[in-house]
Write an enzyme that holds these catalytic residues in place. Structure first.
Site, PDB file in Angstrom:
ATOM      1  N   ASN A   1     -25.211 -46.307   1.139  1.00 15.14           N
ATOM      2  CA  ASN A   1     -24.075 -47.025   1.719  1.00 15.14           C
ATOM      3  C   ASN A   1     -24.391 -48.451   2.149  1.00 15.14           C
ATOM      4  OD1 ASN A   1     -22.815 -44.614   1.297  1.00 15.14           O
ATOM      5  ND2 ASN A   1     -22.500 -44.128   3.432  1.00 15.14           N
TER       6      ASN A   1
ATOM      7  N   ASN B   1     -19.616 -45.751  -2.574  1.00 17.94           N
ATOM      8  CA  ASN B   1     -19.978 -46.538  -1.394  1.00 17.94           C
ATOM      9  C   ASN B   1     -21.111 -47.533  -1.641  1.00 17.94           C
ATOM     10  OD1 ASN B   1     -17.975 -45.485   0.256  1.00 17.94           O
ATOM     11  ND2 ASN B   1     -19.253 -43.778   0.912  1.00 17.94           N
TER      12      ASN B   1
ATOM     13  N   HIS C   1     -26.774 -38.225  -6.765  1.00 15.18           N
ATOM     14  CA  HIS C   1     -26.569 -39.598  -6.278  1.00 15.18           C
ATOM     15  C   HIS C   1     -27.762 -40.501  -6.623  1.00 15.18           C
ATOM     16  CE1 HIS C   1     -23.359 -41.567  -4.282  1.00 15.18           C
ATOM     17  NE2 HIS C   1     -23.790 -41.554  -3.047  1.00 15.18           N
TER      18      HIS C   1
ATOM     19  N   ASP D   1     -24.378 -43.603 -10.253  1.00 10.76           N
ATOM     20  CA  ASP D   1     -23.776 -42.332 -10.646  1.00 10.76           C
ATOM     21  C   ASP D   1     -22.262 -42.497 -10.637  1.00 10.76           C
ATOM     22  OD1 ASP D   1     -22.891 -40.818  -7.740  1.00 10.76           O
ATOM     23  OD2 ASP D   1     -24.350 -42.435  -7.604  1.00 10.76           O
TER      24      ASP D   1
END
Length: 182
Positions: free
Chosen positions: A62, A108, A19, A87
């Protein structure tokens, strides 16, 4: 003023995770350009030049939109001048693509940015991490394997070159030069 934002999560526990590939590319760009992200504001870190900003939000993935919205408003940056490095599960490891706009696609961090700035019309450099397991959260937060290292270094190199090219060229030039080549 152009803005390059690499997405990731802050903290040692997230270093070298799938991530955080956006953070890795921003670090590579900073190294190539011999600059340091030493400004801290808007819950992120960045380097500001006369013509561009290179940044990493420290909001956790997020909530990336909080940082992007704040820096964008403060420096009066047009969404068309933003490149977000992210990513992407649906692209194989070692591959990447540049898009001019689009949906969040389940990401997100991108969803947060779209919600906060009110548009999906910003550029994305989507770097493949592959789809390794059914448990998406565990997979994206997992570290790259030793076997991934060589592939990873090549895609980070190519992606940082594409992002640097974005700073000095029209996005169509960058897309024509890099899409399909990494």
């Amino acid at each position: 003023m152009k803005l390059i934002v690499g997405l990731g999560n802050p903290g040692k526990e997230y270093e070298n995770t799938r991530h955080n590939i956006g953070f890795m590319v921003v670090d590579s760009i900073a190294k190539k350009m011999n600059v340091q992200l030493n400004e801290k504001k808007f819950n992120g870190i960045f380097y500001k030049d006369a013509d561009f900003i290179l940044a990493k939000p420290l909001t956790y993935m997020n909530n990336s939109g909080d940082f992007v919205q704040a820096i964008m408003q403060f420096f009066q940056i047009n969404p068309n001048d933003i490149l977000v490095i992210q990513d992407d599960l649906d692209i194989d490891l070692g591959k990447a693509t540049i898009r001019q706009k689009g949906s969040a696609g389940g990401h997100n961090g991108i969803k947060s940015i779209i919600e906060k700035i009110g548009t999906n019309e910003f550029k994305r450099l989507k770097i493949g991490i592959g789809r390794g397991s059914d448990n998406v959260i565990n997979y994206v937060l997992s570290k790259f394997t030793f076997a991934d290292t060589e592939i990873l270094s090549k895609i980070i190199e190519a992606s940082s070159e594409a992002a640097i090219s974005f700073l000095f060229n029209d996005i169509n030039f960058v897309i024509n030069k890099f899409n399909g080549k990494f």
